[in-house]
Design a protein around this motif. Sequence first.
Motif, PDB file in Angstrom:
ATOM      1  N   SER A  80       7.998   8.169  -3.488  1.00 30.78           N
ATOM      2  CA  SER A  80       9.282   8.080  -2.791  1.00 30.78           C
ATOM      3  C   SER A  80      10.050   6.856  -3.262  1.00 30.78           C
ATOM      4  CB  SER A  80       9.054   7.972  -1.283  1.00 30.78           C
ATOM      5  OG  SER A  80      10.271   7.711  -0.614  1.00 30.78           O
ATOM      6  N   GLN A  81      11.371   6.976  -3.300  1.00 27.63           N
ATOM      7  CA  GLN A  81      12.226   5.840  -3.635  1.00 27.63           C
ATOM      8  C   GLN A  81      12.397   4.907  -2.441  1.00 27.63           C
ATOM      9  OE1 GLN A  81      13.160   5.235  -6.547  1.00 27.63           O
ATOM     10  NE2 GLN A  81      13.106   7.159  -7.663  1.00 27.63           N
ATOM     11  N   SER A  82      12.102   5.401  -1.245  1.00 27.32           N
ATOM     12  CA  SER A  82      12.350   4.620  -0.032  1.00 27.32           C
ATOM     13  C   SER A  82      11.045   4.194   0.640  1.00 27.32           C
ATOM     14  CB  SER A  82      13.207   5.430   0.940  1.00 27.32           C
ATOM     15  OG  SER A  82      12.554   6.645   1.247  1.00 27.32           O
ATOM     16  N   SER A  83      10.088   3.727  -0.161  1.00 25.81           N
ATOM     17  CA  SER A  83       8.771   3.382   0.382  1.00 25.81           C
ATOM     18  C   SER A  83       8.843   2.239   1.387  1.00 25.81           C
ATOM     19  CB  SER A  83       7.800   3.037  -0.748  1.00 25.81           C
ATOM     20  OG  SER A  83       8.334   2.025  -1.566  1.00 25.81           O
ATOM     21  N   MET A 125       0.838  -1.209   0.000  1.00 25.98           N
ATOM     22  CA  MET A 125       0.000   0.000   0.000  1.00 25.98           C
ATOM     23  C   MET A 125       0.872   1.258   0.000  1.00 25.98           C
ATOM     24  SD  MET A 125      -2.849  -0.858   2.873  1.00 25.98           S
ATOM     25  CE  MET A 125      -3.684  -2.423   2.906  1.00 25.98           C
ATOM     26  N   ILE A 126       1.890   1.255   0.850  1.00 29.98           N
ATOM     27  CA  ILE A 126       2.789   2.416   0.926  1.00 29.98           C
ATOM     28  C   ILE A 126       3.547   2.581  -0.387  1.00 29.98           C
ATOM     29  CG2 ILE A 126       4.820   3.386   2.095  1.00 29.98           C
ATOM     30  CD1 ILE A 126       2.289   3.528   3.780  1.00 29.98           C
ATOM     31  N   ARG A 127       4.063   1.480  -0.918  1.00 31.88           N
ATOM     32  CA  ARG A 127       4.827   1.538  -2.165  1.00 31.88           C
ATOM     33  C   ARG A 127       3.972   2.077  -3.312  1.00 31.88           C
ATOM     34  NH1 ARG A 127       6.061  -3.666  -2.772  1.00 31.88           N
ATOM     35  NH2 ARG A 127       7.805  -3.475  -1.346  1.00 31.88           N
ATOM     36  N   LYS A 133      11.287   1.600   3.495  1.00 28.87           N
ATOM     37  CA  LYS A 133      11.759   2.175   4.759  1.00 28.87           C
ATOM     38  C   LYS A 133      10.656   2.988   5.424  1.00 28.87           C
ATOM     39  CE  LYS A 133      16.661   2.412   3.651  1.00 28.87           C
ATOM     40  NZ  LYS A 133      17.799   3.287   3.353  1.00 28.87           N
ATOM     41  N   ARG A 134       9.876   3.695   4.615  1.00 26.45           N
ATOM     42  CA  ARG A 134       8.775   4.485   5.166  1.00 26.45           C
ATOM     43  C   ARG A 134       7.738   3.573   5.818  1.00 26.45           C
ATOM     44  NH1 ARG A 134       8.308  10.115   2.960  1.00 26.45           N
ATOM     45  NH2 ARG A 134      10.471  10.476   2.412  1.00 26.45           N
ATOM     46  N   ALA A 135       7.415   2.476   5.149  1.00 32.81           N
ATOM     47  CA  ALA A 135       6.443   1.522   5.702  1.00 32.81           C
ATOM     48  C   ALA A 135       6.948   0.975   7.029  1.00 32.81           C
ATOM     49  CB  ALA A 135       6.199   0.383   4.708  1.00 32.81           C
ATOM     50  N   ASN A 136       8.220   0.655   7.094  1.00 30.66           N
ATOM     51  CA  ASN A 136       8.814   0.133   8.317  1.00 30.66           C
ATOM     52  C   ASN A 136       8.777   1.178   9.434  1.00 30.66           C
ATOM     53  OD1 ASN A 136      10.053  -2.093   9.605  1.00 30.66           O
ATOM     54  ND2 ASN A 136      12.047  -1.117   9.401  1.00 30.66           N
ATOM     55  N   LEU A 137       9.056   2.411   9.087  1.00 29.11           N
ATOM     56  CA  LEU A 137       9.028   3.506  10.063  1.00 29.11           C
ATOM     57  C   LEU A 137       7.606   3.730  10.600  1.00 29.11           C
ATOM     58  CD1 LEU A 137      10.506   5.837  11.499  1.00 29.11           C
ATOM     59  CD2 LEU A 137       9.987   7.253   9.516  1.00 29.11           C
TER      60      LEU A 137
END
Length: 200
Positions: free
Chosen positions: A152-155, A145-147, A157-161
């Motif tokens: 963002s290129q770092s989706s 879902m986040i990706r 990492k964002r999901a994990n955060l």
Amino acid sequence: MSPRTKEQNDAIREMRMNQIMQAAAEVYLEKGIQLEVRDVAVKAELGYGTVYHYYKNKHMLLEDLLWDALNRTESAIQPAISGDGSSLLKATSFSRLLLRNCIQDPSIFILLKTVSDNFHHFPGNRFSKLFAEFQERIYLPFVAMIRNGIDSQSSDKRANLIFGSLVGYASLNIHHNMRNEIDVEGIVDMIFSGLQSKEN
């Protein structure tokens, strides 16, 4: 007095197991992995032998607790996964449902915290299958879902955060007995406020 039917015995067994698992979750929040079966028996107001009839040791009990929590977590987030709307909207809905259920249900919180800690309190690799199921059924759909939803290129990492933030916030509230004061909507809105949607 006539003997109980199989259905009656099954209902009593299910009620007892739920009573034991609810008590185990409460004791785990107090004592962590140091919990003992006798602690659970006291909390459940059951005889020690009754609890041992169902669970021979605390690891079997905790394993059942975590598998049950996984199934309930999946049910709780299902509306977000199957719902309509953009990926980012679904991720926001997922986060609200997850945080709300995490605060209301100690076993769901214990599952999320244990997964976040990579089961480091538990011996051996007895939870590798549970971890794989958690990834497939809960975490990876959220990452997707986040990706699909943010620019963002770092989706990943964002999901994990985001996931870590939800677990951390729940932990603070649960351990400080602030469950009734939590603003789920506000917290999730704040977490997502910095994300740029692909649709913008």
